[in-house]
Design a protein around this motif. Sequence first.
Motif, PDB file in Angstrom:
ATOM      1  N   CYS B  12      13.482 -59.460  15.387  1.00 50.68           N
ATOM      2  CA  CYS B  12      12.116 -59.238  14.687  1.00 50.68           C
ATOM      3  C   CYS B  12      11.314 -58.137  15.462  1.00 50.68           C
ATOM      4  O   CYS B  12      10.588 -57.501  15.064  1.00 50.68           O
ATOM      5  N   ARG B  16       9.873 -55.104  13.875  1.00 50.77           N
ATOM      6  CA  ARG B  16       8.134 -54.718  13.731  1.00 50.77           C
ATOM      7  C   ARG B  16       7.898 -53.619  14.369  1.00 50.77           C
ATOM      8  O   ARG B  16       6.794 -52.986  13.954  1.00 50.77           O
ATOM      9  N   CYS B  42      14.982 -62.132   6.962  1.00 55.11           N
ATOM     10  CA  CYS B  42      13.919 -62.769   7.800  1.00 55.11           C
ATOM     11  C   CYS B  42      12.718 -62.895   6.851  1.00 55.11           C
ATOM     12  O   CYS B  42      12.047 -62.017   6.492  1.00 55.11           O
TER      13      CYS B  42
HETATM   14 ZN   LIG Z   1      12.188 -60.733  11.440  1.00 55.93          ZN
END
Ligand SMILES: [Zn+2]
Lengths: 205, 230
Positions: B12, B16, B42
Amino acid sequence: MAKTAAKTDRRYEKQLIARACDGDRGAARTLVDLHKDRLFAFIQRMLRNHHDAEEICQEAFLKAFVSLDSFRTEYRFSTWLFTIGYRVCLNHLRRKRAVTGEPELTENLAHSSDATCETLESEEAARLRRTVWNSVATLSEPQRASLVLFYRHDMGCQEIARVLELPVATVKSHLHRARNRLRELLEPVADQDIAAFRNRRGLAG
Amino acid sequence: MHNTKTSVRMNCEQARQLFDAYLDGELNGSLATELGAHRIKCSDCRRHLALMEVSGHIVASDSGLNEMDERFTDRLIACVDEGPIQRQSWLYRHWRMTAGGLAAAAAITLVVLGVFGQRETRVAGEKNILIERPRGDGDSSPLLEGMPSYPGAADHDLTSGAWIDRARKNIETKRNSAASLQEALDQTANKWIDALEAAHDIDSIESTATEADHAPSSQPSQDDPSLPKR
Ligand SMILES: [Zn+2]
């Protein structure tokens, strides 16, 4: 095809500027008419108050005309005009802040027209729009400008950097913060809307 | 940081870091593919991106603005004619036009015009903002120094002429306002609902799948306080 059209437009723009420099009111008018809506939209979002926006828009155009001789026609007139517009906005906001303290943090614009919007769109969409614009109003000026120029005015980071007179990396960082701020403020609204939407469709559970 | 090896799955945090490049339209090739794959897997990142995309869409389809007074252009041109600084320059230019034709005169005019233009800028600056710089949080380009009127001009780009197209489209859009406004609003609402619904539906599918399948290894190493508690 699009490139040819763009070239023709650039040539047309150069002619307009040259004629306006020579005192041709018709050309000056056309320049104003071509750009006023975009500039006005930007200034409204920067000032969050449409009462001042028209006056500031006028000031920006007047400044542009005063120094039109110094404009170099190999550049985009709109970028130059927005640079002037942004400066005028910043100075106006600074003056206003000096007089009245911190400006109000709610968006004055969205509300006035939301009354009509709400009859056209769903309650969720109206609430969402309000949340977004109220959040935009809480951003710093360069963050707000970066966001609005990027999404509303289709400018890339390079062009925004020219308008704001900041390095491209700084513009990217402003955009990053602006997006994250909006996302944070939207989270609770999104949760409510998912629930409402699923309830309406009988999907709750 | 995100020197992603294609064989290793993106987590993640890495995903991001690519959000901005993705939203700026600057993400291509294998990184774009990987981010897409992560997004499918996700739900948190999917929701993050959906919220950012929806807010961008709302800003893009800005409809809460007031219309400009239709006499704006008239008033502006009247100001150009009447303002003391402006009158000087219009008259001057008019004089230049009538005196034009002689090459020598034109050459002198250009020199004088340069001086004149600078003076105008200074005069305007006393009351206004031509010389003031925006409060930046970074250094402006050194190219901007020493260019009193519109320093940014030194930096402008030569390639794109699409602005005038967009300006015309904008004017056109305003003209069709009522119908197209409603359409734009409906689209915004639909996109938003679709994005949310899609995010929610995939969440439901995932939550009914086995916990092991939920890829806890792809969660961020530290808790992100902005994430919704689920
Ligand atoms: Zn993620």
